[in-house]
Design an enzyme around this catalytic site. Structure first.
Site, PDB file in Angstrom:
ATOM      1  CB  CYS A  10      -0.933  -0.017   1.197  1.00  0.00           C
ATOM      2  SG  CYS A  10      -1.773  -1.588   1.350  1.00  0.00           S
ATOM      3  CG  HIS A  38      -1.508   4.371   5.320  1.00  0.00           C
ATOM      4  ND1 HIS A  38      -1.260   4.307   3.964  1.00  0.00           N
ATOM      5  CD2 HIS A  38      -1.783   3.090   5.705  1.00  0.00           C
ATOM      6  CE1 HIS A  38      -1.375   3.038   3.554  1.00  0.00           C
ATOM      7  NE2 HIS A  38      -1.690   2.292   4.589  1.00  0.00           N
ATOM      8  CD  GLU A  67      -1.672   7.705   9.318  1.00  0.00           C
ATOM      9  OE1 GLU A  67      -2.605   6.909   9.062  1.00  0.00           O
ATOM     10  OE2 GLU A  67      -1.194   8.484   8.462  1.00  0.00           O
ATOM     11  CE  LYS A  91      -4.994   4.418   1.815  1.00  0.00           C
ATOM     12  NZ  LYS A  91      -4.036   5.412   2.331  1.00  0.00           N
ATOM     13  CG  HIS A 131      -6.264   0.976   0.955  1.00  0.00           C
ATOM     14  ND1 HIS A 131      -5.255   1.462   0.139  1.00  0.00           N
ATOM     15  CD2 HIS A 131      -5.645   0.446   2.042  1.00  0.00           C
ATOM     16  CE1 HIS A 131      -4.084   1.228   0.721  1.00  0.00           C
ATOM     17  NE2 HIS A 131      -4.292   0.624   1.873  1.00  0.00           N
ATOM     18  CG  PHE A 175      -0.405  -5.324   4.862  1.00  0.00           C
ATOM     19  CD1 PHE A 175      -0.791  -4.610   5.991  1.00  0.00           C
ATOM     20  CD2 PHE A 175      -1.317  -6.197   4.297  1.00  0.00           C
ATOM     21  CE1 PHE A 175      -2.054  -4.779   6.541  1.00  0.00           C
ATOM     22  CE2 PHE A 175      -2.584  -6.375   4.840  1.00  0.00           C
ATOM     23  CZ  PHE A 175      -2.954  -5.662   5.954  1.00  0.00           C
TER      24      PHE A 175
END
Lengths: 403, 84
Positions: free
Chosen positions: A163, A295, A306, A327, A332, A391
Site C-alpha cells: 500500500c 495513510h 498513525e 481514502k 484504498h 503491510f
C-alpha cells in the site's frame, strides 16, 4: 552536496472520484463518496461494495495491438500518464527521451489477467491461457507501457511495497533526477483490487468494511478497496524552468523506513521514523507542516497507530496540523493510493483547501487529531506531507511545498 | 485440408494486421505486413483450437527462419501435418 530540486509539472489520474486529476480533486473538495455496489459477477464473495473507477474515456487512444498485451493497471497508467504529459506541456520529440523515464508502483500485479487465466484453465477447461497473460500480469507492465506510449528511453522500472507503492515510486523517480540520471520522470501508482481473486483474499484478512469507510471515526470497521491510477510528471527544477513550464509544486522531502517487526501489524516507531526522515530531508520542522494526508485506512490498528506516530513526531504541533484520510472517498487503491493522495496534497498547497475525512460520525479518543471531519476546510498552508505505511512495515512519506 | 489451412491462415493474418485477405500473397514480406512473432503464436493457437491439435513450437526459434507469408504457411502446414 547541493541537491537537484524536483518539481511537479503535470498530474493525471482516474479512480472512483473521476476520470482526470482535476475531477478527482473537485470530488475530494466536495467530499464525494466513491463507494458503490460492485458491478461484476461476484460469485460467492460476501463483500459487495468497492470504489470502482468512473469516466473511463470512450476513446482511450491506446493502440489496438498494444492494448491486447495490457492489464487494466497498464491501461489506467497510460491514460493518467498522457493526461500528466498534456498538462506539463511535454510533447514527444520536444524533450530528450534518453533523459526521461517512468516508475509506476503496483501493490499486486495484473489481477484481471491472472483471474482470467484461472477461469480459462480451471472453469472453462481451456488448454491454455491467453497468449499475453505474462506481460499483462507482470507488475512492471505499467512502467513499460507508459514508456512505450510516451517514448521514454531513460530509467524505466516498476516498484512494489504493497500500500505504499505509489510513494516508493515517486521517491525512486525523485532519486533518478537527484542522481542526475534523468531530467523528466513519469511516476505514480496503479491498482486493480476489485477483481474476484484479490477480493476473496482480502475477505480472509477480515479488515474490509461492511459498507462504509470511516477513517478515525470510533465506529470504523475497516477499509473499502478501490481501483485507480495516478501518474505525475516530475522534472528537475532547471529543466522545467528552462522550458518555461508551469510548476505545480515542489517535492521538498522524502522519508523512508521499515518497521522490521510484523508483516501486517504496524509499529509506532516505523511510521514515526519515516515522517522524521522526511522532515529532515526537507530541512523543515514539524510545525511548518499544515496538512497531513494520512495513510488512514480505517482499520482499528492503523488509525490509532498513525495518530500515536504523528503525536510522537509533531509534539505540540500535532494539535495544530490539519489531517485527513481521502481514502474515505476514493477507497484504498493499494499501490495507487499514495499516488492519488499526492493529488490531494499538491492541490491543498496550491488552493488552500484541506480535503475532508468523510463518513465521520463519532470521535475516537485514540484518534484525537483534527481529521477535518466530513467537510473540506479553507486553510492556507505552505507544506503538506503524504503518509504511506504499508503491510510489510514498509513506510514512505513525501513532503510537497510551493515552488 | 492443405488449401483450407492456407485460406484460414491468410484470413487470420488479415484480421491480426487489419488488412484485406486478398492483399496477402505467398510472396508478401512479413515485415512489410507488420507481422511479428506474436502474430505467428496467435495464429498457431487459433489453428490448435480449430483442428483440436497441440503444436509444439518455440516461437522465437521458429521466427528466425521466416521471411514471407509463404514461409509461414509452409511451417504451419508442416506442423499441422506432424500433429494429425
Amino acid at each position: 552536496m547541493n541537491q537537484r530540486r524536483v518539481v511537479i509539472t503535470g498530474m493525471g489520474g482516474i479512480c472512483a472520484l473521476g476520470g482526470t486529476a482535476d475531477a478527482i480533486w473537485a470530488s475530494m473538495k466536495e467530499g464525494r463518496d466513491g463507494c458503490r455496489p460492485l458491478e461484476f459477477d461476484t460469485r460467492d464473495l460476501k463483500i459487495g461494495v468497492g470504489c470502482g473507477i468512473i469516466d473511463y474515456p470512450e476513446h482511450d487512444g491506446i493502440d489496438k495491438r498494444q492494448g491486447l498485451t495490457m492489464s487494466g493497471i497498464s491501461r489506467m497508467s497510460v491514460i493518467a500518464a498522457r493526461e500528466a504529459m498534456d498538462q506539463a506541456g511535454l510533447t514527444p520529440g520536444e524533450f530528450d527521451p534518453h533523459r526521461s523515464g517512468a516508475v509506476v508502483g503496483v501493490g499486486i500485479f495484473g489481477t484481471d489477467a491472472i483471474d482470467q487465466s484461472y477461469v480459462d484453465v480451471f472453469l472453462e477447461k481451456k488448454k491454455r491461457t491467453n497468449i499475453f497473460t505474462v506481460p499483462r500480469v507482470m507488475p512492471s507492465g505499467p512502467s513499460g507501457h507508459v514508456s512505450i506510449a510516451l517514448g521514454l528511453q531513460g530509467p524505466v522500472f516498476g516498484v512494489t511495497s504493497a500500500c505504499a507503492s505509489g510513494n516508493h515510486a515517486f521517491i525512486s523517480a525523485v532519486d533518478q533526477i537527484r542522481l542526475g540520471r534523468a531530467d523528466v520522470m513519469l511516476a505514480g501508482g496503479a491498482e486493480l483490487s476489485l477483481v474476484y481473486g484479490p477480493l476473496k483474499a482480502w475477505e480472509s484478512l477480515r479488515v474490509l468494511a461492511r459498507a462504509v469507510c470511516r477513517p478515525f471515526s470510533a465506529d470504523r470497521d475497516g477499509l473499502v478497496l478501490g481501483d485507480g491510477a495516478t501518474v505525475m510528471v516530475l522534472e528537475s527544477y532547471e529543466h522545467a524552468r528552462a522550458r518555461g513550464a508551469n510548476m505545480l509544486a515542489e517535492i521538498i522531502g522524502l522519508g523512508l523506513s521499515a518497521d522490521a517487526s510484523d508483516i501486517v501489524n504496524p509499529t509506532v516507531e516505523g511510521p514515526a521514523a519515516a515522517m522524521r526522515n522526511c522532515l529532515a530531508d526537507a530541512k523543515i520542522s514539524a510545525d511548518q507542516v499544515g496538512y497531513i494526508n494520512a495513510h488512514g485506512t480505517a482499520t482499528q490498528a492503523n488509525d490509532q497507530n498513525e495518530t500515536a506516530a504523528i503525536r510522537q513526531v509533531f509534539g505540540s504541533a500535532a494539535d495544530k496540523v490539519s489531517v485527513s484520510s481521502t481514502k474515505s472517498m476514493h477507497g484504498h487503491c493499494l499501490g495507487a493510493s499514495s499516488a492519488i493522495e499526492l493529488i490531494a496534497c499538491i492541490n491543498a498547497v496550491r488552493e488552500g483547501v484541506i480535503p475532508p475525512t468523510i463518513n465521520y460520525t463519532t470521535p475516537d479518543p485514540q484518534c484525537d487529531l483534527d481529521v477535518t471531519p466530513n467537510v473540506a476546510r479553507d486553510r492556507k498552508i505552505d507544506i503538506a506531507i503524504s503518509n504511506a505505511f504499508a503491510f510489510g512495515g514498509t513506510n514512505a512519506v513525501i513532503a510537497v511545498g510551493r515552488v | 485440408m492443405s488449401n483450407d489451412i492456407e485460406t484460414s491462415i491468410i484470413a487470420m493474418i488479415a484480421t491480426a494486421v487489419e488488412t484485406d485477405a486478398d492483399k496477402i500473397t505467398r510472396d508478401s514480406e512479413l515485415a512489410e505486413l507488420d507481422i511479428d512473432s506474436l502474430v505467428l503464436t496467435e495464429i498457431v493457437m487459433e489453428i490448435e483450437d480449430k483442428y483440436d491439435i497441440e503444436i509444439d513450437l518455440n516461437t522465437a526459434e521458429a521466427w528466425e527462419s521466416l521471411k514471407t507469408v509463404g514461409d509461414m504457411l509452409d511451417m504451419v502446414k508442416s506442423l499441422v501435418a506432424a500433429n494429425t
